[in-house]
Design a protein around this motif. Structure first.
Motif, mmCIF file in Angstrom:
data_model
loop_
_atom_site.group_PDB
_atom_site.id
_atom_site.type_symbol
_atom_site.label_atom_id
_atom_site.label_comp_id
_atom_site.label_asym_id
_atom_site.label_seq_id
_atom_site.Cartn_x
_atom_site.Cartn_y
_atom_site.Cartn_z
ATOM 1 N N GLU A 539 60.904 40.365 81.406
ATOM 2 C CA GLU A 539 60.035 41.424 80.915
ATOM 3 C C GLU A 539 58.580 41.251 81.337
ATOM 4 O O GLU A 539 57.847 42.218 81.481
ATOM 5 N N ASP A 540 58.156 40.030 81.536
ATOM 6 C CA ASP A 540 56.738 39.806 81.844
ATOM 7 C C ASP A 540 56.400 39.968 83.324
ATOM 8 O O ASP A 540 55.261 39.731 83.731
ATOM 9 N N LEU A 541 57.401 40.412 84.145
ATOM 10 C CA LEU A 541 57.137 40.574 85.585
ATOM 11 C C LEU A 541 56.270 41.805 85.812
ATOM 12 O O LEU A 541 56.602 42.916 85.374
ATOM 13 N N ASP A 542 55.151 41.623 86.479
ATOM 14 C CA ASP A 542 54.243 42.730 86.826
ATOM 15 C C ASP A 542 54.253 42.891 88.343
ATOM 16 O O ASP A 542 53.916 41.952 89.077
ATOM 17 N N LEU A 543 54.662 44.080 88.802
ATOM 18 C CA LEU A 543 54.756 44.316 90.250
ATOM 19 C C LEU A 543 53.404 44.184 90.942
ATOM 20 O O LEU A 543 53.341 44.010 92.167
ATOM 21 N N GLN A 544 52.328 44.329 90.172
ATOM 22 C CA GLN A 544 51.010 44.208 90.780
ATOM 23 C C GLN A 544 50.534 42.748 90.873
ATOM 24 O O GLN A 544 49.571 42.454 91.561
ATOM 25 N N LYS A 545 51.237 41.832 90.144
ATOM 26 C CA LYS A 545 50.866 40.413 90.151
ATOM 27 C C LYS A 545 52.125 39.575 90.327
ATOM 28 O O LYS A 545 52.622 38.948 89.394
ATOM 29 N N ILE A 546 52.679 39.623 91.526
ATOM 30 C CA ILE A 546 53.953 38.958 91.787
ATOM 31 C C ILE A 546 53.706 37.564 92.339
ATOM 32 O O ILE A 546 52.920 37.371 93.273
ATOM 33 N N LYS A 555 57.217 44.042 98.111
ATOM 34 C CA LYS A 555 56.060 44.902 97.827
ATOM 35 C C LYS A 555 55.207 45.108 99.079
ATOM 36 O O LYS A 555 54.755 46.208 99.374
ATOM 37 N N SER A 567 59.049 51.386 92.455
ATOM 38 C CA SER A 567 59.039 51.422 90.991
ATOM 39 C C SER A 567 60.199 50.571 90.476
ATOM 40 O O SER A 567 61.205 50.382 91.160
ATOM 41 N N ARG A 570 63.947 48.754 84.001
ATOM 42 C CA ARG A 570 64.661 47.658 83.334
ATOM 43 C C ARG A 570 65.635 48.169 82.271
ATOM 44 O O ARG A 570 66.208 47.386 81.533
ATOM 45 N N THR A 574 68.665 45.935 86.333
ATOM 46 C CA THR A 574 67.451 45.998 87.163
ATOM 47 C C THR A 574 67.653 47.049 88.244
ATOM 48 O O THR A 574 68.676 47.051 88.934
#
Length: 584
Positions: A539-546, A555, A567, A570, A574
């Motif tokens: 849940e804590d995965l951020d596509l902007q901070k991989i 990305k 995009s 979840r 997935t």
């Protein structure tokens, strides 16, 4: 029914005449001259029986006034009176009476005179109507009618003639027609008048006239001589405006001259043949066929400029075109006069030439172009062989690198580094498959995605030793081909996302499904979907901070290589959705 007005101050006479005539005619009566004028105005009688001796205004005066009025002058008037002297009859005639009837009245004589006068009146009315009709036809005919004296002076002209010359008909009377003729046609006009005077046949000519406003008028004049009552000859002429026709003729002549120049000086060859013989060639055709002048080719059979092995084909095509079939632009061979064969591009069209069925052929020498095409074709074949060899060698080199990585992993004990080497192997494999498909394909610029994705997934299952009985792969790949610049990043993206599912989505040998879809949403937009029904990404995965190397690569490929967007969903396992445009 004809109307008769009986004018008499004696009621007995009126009643008698009414009784005698009312069986055949509509009879009206008037008791005096004043009443007679009113009745004439109201009923417009066809004949008047007028008593001579009446109070206030006698019959002579009534007759005189009616005959002097334009509206009533044609009504027949019969003077009815007991005065029978010669002087009385003369006086009646001088007053304008049409007949004289004495009292007592003889019915038979009365009936005969009335019928005769009514018949004469009808003749006069018919004649007047015919005259009016002729005048209208004469004046409003689309042709100008003129009569000339032997000296060419205008004696009579209709309205159309006045319109043609730009003057009112009264102004044209006694004008010299010669003054309207342009100087260059004066001699033609003089000859026309002389011929018309000296011959009984119709004379015709075409003249150019100058109207009063200075504008030019082209006319056709038909003239004939006519003898007048006094023995002086006149010339009757009908003049037709042919200005429009002349302008069209001149325009057509100019157009024909321009067309002839365009054809003669065209850069492509033009040949016209009729009855299988050449009847026209332009300058370009003369040069292309090795001649020096038209006579070298005109009159020759058209098959003389065609190699013998093509004769049957040309005969068949000419026959088809003669019966209306249109032949497309085609490549053919011609024979020059010196025997040299040239390649030509030919378009031939059936048409009528000088009243006969003919073929209009337009061609250009493409011998140099054909030679260049052969050289380009040969060069392309060489380049295809070279490209195929390049893709083959790239694929082999990548497989060598993959083998080296596999060999290297045998010397690495830590699982972390073994996994990194395996990931590198799968990435190299996805790129290697691109070059293998290009090598096996006839098109070195595009990849058919269906086969490519199937092969890629199969290799991933083998690489991760995954059983297809536990993890099912579902694909929905539309028939789409992509250029190598798009296919390569798509392959790497699928490699990373499917590898990620195989490694993390189904822990402890759990069963599941992986879905891959590649859809064309519209003419320019594509959509790639990779999903699984596994435990889901954290849940804590951020596509902007991989931080993950694999997802970071995905990305980067989406945003930098495909210039698209990604995009993450979840809600059910997935699901990654990538959208990008064609041509990126």
């Amino acid at each position: 029914m004809k109307k008769i007005l009986v004018v008499d101050d004696e009621p007995i006479n009126v009643e008698l005449l009414k009784r005698l005539l009312s069986e055949k005619y509509d009879v009206e009566t008037a008791a005096n001259g004043k009443e007679a004028f009113t009745k004439v105005k109201d009923i417009s009688p066809d004949l008047i029986l007028l008593d001579v001796i009446m109070p206030e205004i006698d019959g002579y005066e009534v007759c005189r006034q009616l005959k002097s009025d334009q509206k009533t002058m044609n009504i027949p008037i019969v003077m009815v009176t007991c005065l029978t002297d010669r002087e009385d009859r003369i006086k009646s005639i001088e007053a304008g009476a049409d007949d004289f009837l004495g009292k007592p009245i003889d019915f038979i004589e009365l009936n005969a005179r009335v019928k005769s006068l009514l018949r004469i009146k009808q003749y006069l009315e018919d004649l007047e109507e015919s005259k009016n009709r002729y005048i209208k036809l004469y004046d409003f005919a689309p042709v100008g009618y003129f009569s000339f004296t032997r000296d060419g002076l205008i004696r009579e002209v209709n309205l159309t003639g006045g319109v043609l010359l730009g003057l009112a008909r009264q102004e044209l009377m006694k004008c010299e027609f010669r003054s309207f003729v342009t100087p260059e046609d004066i001699n033609l006009w003089d000859r026309h008048i002389s011929n018309a005077l000296n011959n009984s046949d119709k004379q015709s000519c075409e003249l150019t006239l100058k109207r009063v406003d200075g504008s030019t008028l082209f006319v056709r004049m038909n003239s004939i001589r006519m003898e007048t009552g006094n023995g002086t000859p006149e010339i009757l002429s009908a003049i037709t405006d042919i200005t429009q026709r002349k302008l069209i003729e001149n325009s057509l002549k100019e157009s024909e001259d321009r067309y002839r120049q365009l054809v003669d000086f065209a850069t492509f060859g033009i040949v016209i043949h009729s009855d299988h013989k050449i009847v026209y060639v332009n300058r370009a055709a003369i040069k292309m066929l090795g001649a020096t002048k038209p006579e070298d080719l005109i009159g020759k059979p058209v098959l003389e400029i065609v190699p013998p092995e093509y004769h049957d084909l040309v005969r068949e095509r000419i026959h088809k075109q003669e019966i209306g079939e249109i032949a497309p632009l085609m490549e053919e061979k011609f024979v020059k006069l010196d025997g040299t064969i040239i390649d030509v591009e030919l378009l031939s069209i059936p048409f009528i030439y000088k009243g006969k069925q003919a073929m209009y052929g337009v061609f250009q020498d493409i011998s140099d172009r054909k030679k260049a095409q052969e050289e380009i074709k040969k060069s392309l074949q060489e380049k295809e062989i070279l490209l195929r060899e390049i893709h083959h060698r790239v694929k082999n080199n990548m497989q060598i690198i993959s083998s080296l990585l596999n060999l290297q992993s045998g010397y690495v004990e830590e699982e972390k580094y073994c996994n990194m080497l395996k990931e590198c192997q799968t990435r190299i494999l996805s790129m290697s498959l691109i070059h293998e498909n290009l090598y096996q394909s006839g098109d070195f610029t595009r990849i058919e995605l269906n086969d490519y994705i199937r092969d890629l997934v199969n290799n991933l299952f083998q690489s991760y030793a995954t059983s297809e009985s536990k993890i099912k792969i579902n694909t929905n790949i539309e028939t789409v081909s992509l250029g190598i610049d798009s296919a390569m990043p798509c392959g790497l993206i699928i490699n990373e996302l499917v590898s990620n599912s195989l490694k993390h989505a189904f822990p402890d040998g759990a069963n599941g499904e992986i879905n891959i879809a590649f859809l064309q949403k519209d003419e320019n937009m594509f959509e790639l979907i990779v999903s699984d029904n596994g435990i889901g990404i954290r849940e804590d995965l951020d596509l902007q901070k991989i931080e993950s190397m694999g997802l970071f690569l995905v990305k980067m490929l989406v945003e930098d290589q495909l210039e698209g967007e990604i995009s993450l969903d979840r809600s059910k396992g997935t699901k990654f959705t990538i959208r990008f445009k064609r041509g990126n």
